[in-house]
Design a protein around this motif. Structure first.
Motif, PDB file in Angstrom:
ATOM      1  N   THR A   1       0.828  -1.206   0.000  1.00 19.78           N
ATOM      2  CA  THR A   1       0.000   0.000   0.000  1.00 19.78           C
ATOM      3  C   THR A   1       0.860   1.253   0.000  1.00 19.78           C
ATOM      4  OG1 THR A   1      -1.764  -1.153   1.195  1.00 19.78           O
ATOM      5  CG2 THR A   1      -1.799   1.251   1.257  1.00 19.78           C
ATOM      6  N   VAL A   2       1.906   1.258   0.829  1.00 19.43           N
ATOM      7  CA  VAL A   2       2.807   2.419   0.881  1.00 19.43           C
ATOM      8  C   VAL A   2       3.470   2.624  -0.478  1.00 19.43           C
ATOM      9  CG1 VAL A   2       4.906   3.356   1.929  1.00 19.43           C
ATOM     10  CG2 VAL A   2       3.197   2.222   3.359  1.00 19.43           C
ATOM     11  N   TYR A   3       3.938   1.548  -1.090  1.00 16.96           N
ATOM     12  CA  TYR A   3       4.560   1.674  -2.415  1.00 16.96           C
ATOM     13  C   TYR A   3       3.561   2.195  -3.442  1.00 16.96           C
ATOM     14  CZ  TYR A   3       6.571   0.536  -6.919  1.00 16.96           C
ATOM     15  OH  TYR A   3       7.019   0.617  -8.207  1.00 16.96           O
ATOM     16  N   THR A   4       2.335   1.658  -3.419  1.00 16.50           N
ATOM     17  CA  THR A   4       1.311   2.112  -4.369  1.00 16.50           C
ATOM     18  C   THR A   4       1.035   3.596  -4.219  1.00 16.50           C
ATOM     19  OG1 THR A   4       0.274  -0.079  -4.350  1.00 16.50           O
ATOM     20  CG2 THR A   4      -1.072   1.760  -5.128  1.00 16.50           C
ATOM     21  N   SER A   5       1.076   4.105  -2.962  1.00 18.91           N
ATOM     22  CA  SER A   5       0.813   5.526  -2.733  1.00 18.91           C
ATOM     23  C   SER A   5       1.885   6.419  -3.345  1.00 18.91           C
ATOM     24  CB  SER A   5       0.709   5.795  -1.229  1.00 18.91           C
ATOM     25  OG  SER A   5       1.974   5.697  -0.595  1.00 18.91           O
ATOM     26  N   LEU A   6       3.031   5.844  -3.683  1.00 20.11           N
ATOM     27  CA  LEU A   6       4.127   6.612  -4.281  1.00 20.11           C
ATOM     28  C   LEU A   6       4.137   6.519  -5.793  1.00 20.11           C
ATOM     29  CD1 LEU A   6       6.950   5.533  -1.782  1.00 20.11           C
ATOM     30  CD2 LEU A   6       5.541   7.584  -1.694  1.00 20.11           C
TER      31      LEU A   6
ATOM     32  N   ASN B   1     -11.570   5.151  -8.741  1.00 21.84           N
ATOM     33  CA  ASN B   1     -10.494   4.307  -9.272  1.00 21.84           C
ATOM     34  C   ASN B   1      -9.128   5.000  -9.239  1.00 21.84           C
ATOM     35  OD1 ASN B   1     -12.286   2.193  -9.878  1.00 21.84           O
ATOM     36  ND2 ASN B   1     -12.787   3.099 -11.865  1.00 21.84           N
ATOM     37  N   GLN B   2      -8.940   5.931  -8.304  1.00 32.74           N
ATOM     38  CA  GLN B   2      -7.628   6.547  -8.104  1.00 32.74           C
ATOM     39  C   GLN B   2      -6.904   5.729  -7.021  1.00 32.74           C
ATOM     40  OE1 GLN B   2      -7.506  10.862  -7.854  1.00 32.74           O
ATOM     41  NE2 GLN B   2      -9.600  10.985  -8.644  1.00 32.74           N
ATOM     42  N   ILE B   3      -6.346   4.640  -7.461  1.00 35.90           N
ATOM     43  CA  ILE B   3      -5.800   3.655  -6.544  1.00 35.90           C
ATOM     44  C   ILE B   3      -4.668   4.241  -5.701  1.00 35.90           C
ATOM     45  CG2 ILE B   3      -4.936   1.308  -6.335  1.00 35.90           C
ATOM     46  CD1 ILE B   3      -7.621   1.506  -7.759  1.00 35.90           C
TER      47      ILE B   3
END
Length: 374
Positions: free
Chosen positions: A34-39, A340-342
């Motif tokens: 999740t942290v990686y996806t937020s970047l 859908n803004q993952i």
């Protein structure tokens, strides 16, 4: 003997290993993902959002910058303010009401078992059930607004869950200044407690940090501009109904904690204080309340954790699209699964994780430190 000891250690490791692996993968592994996806920019391009093989680029902290300073993300900033106010009033209401009920029951009134069951009953309900019940009660055309008609008065007109009126407004640009003041106050409290406990080094470190932070707030913090314009935020009155419902459900929990604490205080201690001339107020102020301080801290940690990630109660009471009662957890759901803004949804989730960690980790650290000392 050494062989047997090593064998027991090996069995212990083998028993714990499956749980450790599952936690590592399904808790910390997903947190890391999740942290990686937020970047990343996953969801910036609508055609790539739900693609089987989306083209994802690493963009660093851009999603976080947009959430805190972007033009179109003012709803997230208001949601953070909503969460802060909700947390404060929720914790305060549960502690005050729970302590009051516990003090009444501690005196052993007639029917104590019956009333204890009644006060604890709301806690057995899920937030979905509580939210549904209170949504019916707070309907603008019925429920609580109709109560004055029972005594011949005109019905109430308060928009419990839809009011857009705000109080205690402040500009988002003032957030660094107010945050520095709050953290400084906490550091000063830590310093005072450290000095009283004889921990002078810790006290001076906390006091020095508070002084530097206050200096920064007065010199730089009140000039720091997060936005090129003033963006007002405040406490939405629509949250009053949700706070009432949440306090109604969880005050029984704090009552049970305080009642156990009161029953654990030896009666001899109270009698000794009365013999020494202490009034009832002095008895509570100087003896009972200080002894209940660890219970208060534990209750605040649990309630704070619940309030920061509250979702189901608000969803049931006001729905997902009611902006005045929105919170970050609800916005994360809308951003991730509707818009859908993952990546941006993952950023909101990471911010919630950090907020919860700021509450839980210091408490766990203190608990573990206390156990080691024993």
């Amino acid at each position: 003997m050494r062989w047997l000891k090593n064998k027991d250690s090996l069995y212990g490791v083998l028993v714990l290993l499956p749980s450790v692996i599952l936690i590592a993968v399904f808790v910390y592994g997903f947190i890391g993902q999740t942290v990686y996806t937020s970047l990343t920019d996953w969801g910036k391009d609508p055609s790539q959002a739900l693609s089987a093989n989306p083209q994802i680029r690493f963009i660093g902290l851009e999603n976080y910058r947009e959430l805190f300073t972007g033009l179109i993300d003012s709803r997230f900033r208001q949601d953070l303010v909503n969460t802060i106010f909700f947390t404060l009033f929720f914790i305060l209401g549960c502690l005050v009401l729970g302590l009051g009920l516990a003090m009444i029951l501690d005196r052993g009134p007639a029917g104590e078992g019956f009333f204890r069951t009644i006060f604890l009953f709301p806690m057995s309900l899920s937030f979905i059930v509580t939210g549904t019940i209170w949504r019916w009660m707070l309907q603008p055309a019925g429920g609580v607004n109709q109560l004055p008609t029972v005594v011949g008065l005109p019905k109430g007109e308060f928009a419990w869950l839809t009011s857009r009126q705000q109080v205690w407004q402040f500009s988002w640009n003032d957030l660094p200044f107010y945050t520095a003041l709050v953290v400084s106050a906490v550091l000063i409290w830590i310093a005072v407690a450290a000095f009283r406990g004889g921990q002078r080094r810790r006290g001076w470190i906390a006091a020095g940090s508070a002084g530097l932070l206050l200096l920064w707030a007065l010199v730089i913090g009140n000039r720091l501009q997060l936005l090129p314009y003033d963006e007002p935020h405040g406490f939405n009155l629509a949250f009053i109904g949700i706070i009432l419902a949440a306090v109604w459900q969880m005050s029984g929990y704090t009552m049970a904690l305080y009642l156990a604490g009161l029953r654990g205080i030896p009666e001899e201690l109270r009698e000794a204080a009365r013999v020494d001339g202490a009034t009832e107020w002095q008895l509570y102020r100087y003896i009972i309340f200080p002894l209940l301080a660890p219970i208060t801290l534990s209750a605040m940690i649990i309630l704070g954790h619940i309030s920061l990630k509250i979702f189901d109660l608000i969803f049931a009471m006001a729905g997902a699209d009611n902006a005045p009662t929105d919170v970050p957890a609800l916005l994360m759901y809308l951003t991730t699964f509707r818009a859908n803004q993952i990546a941006k949804g993952a950023a909101i989730g990471t911010i919630l994780l950090i907020l919860v960690a700021l509450v839980i980790v210091p408490y766990l650290y203190n608990q573990l430190k206390s156990e080691v000392r024993r």
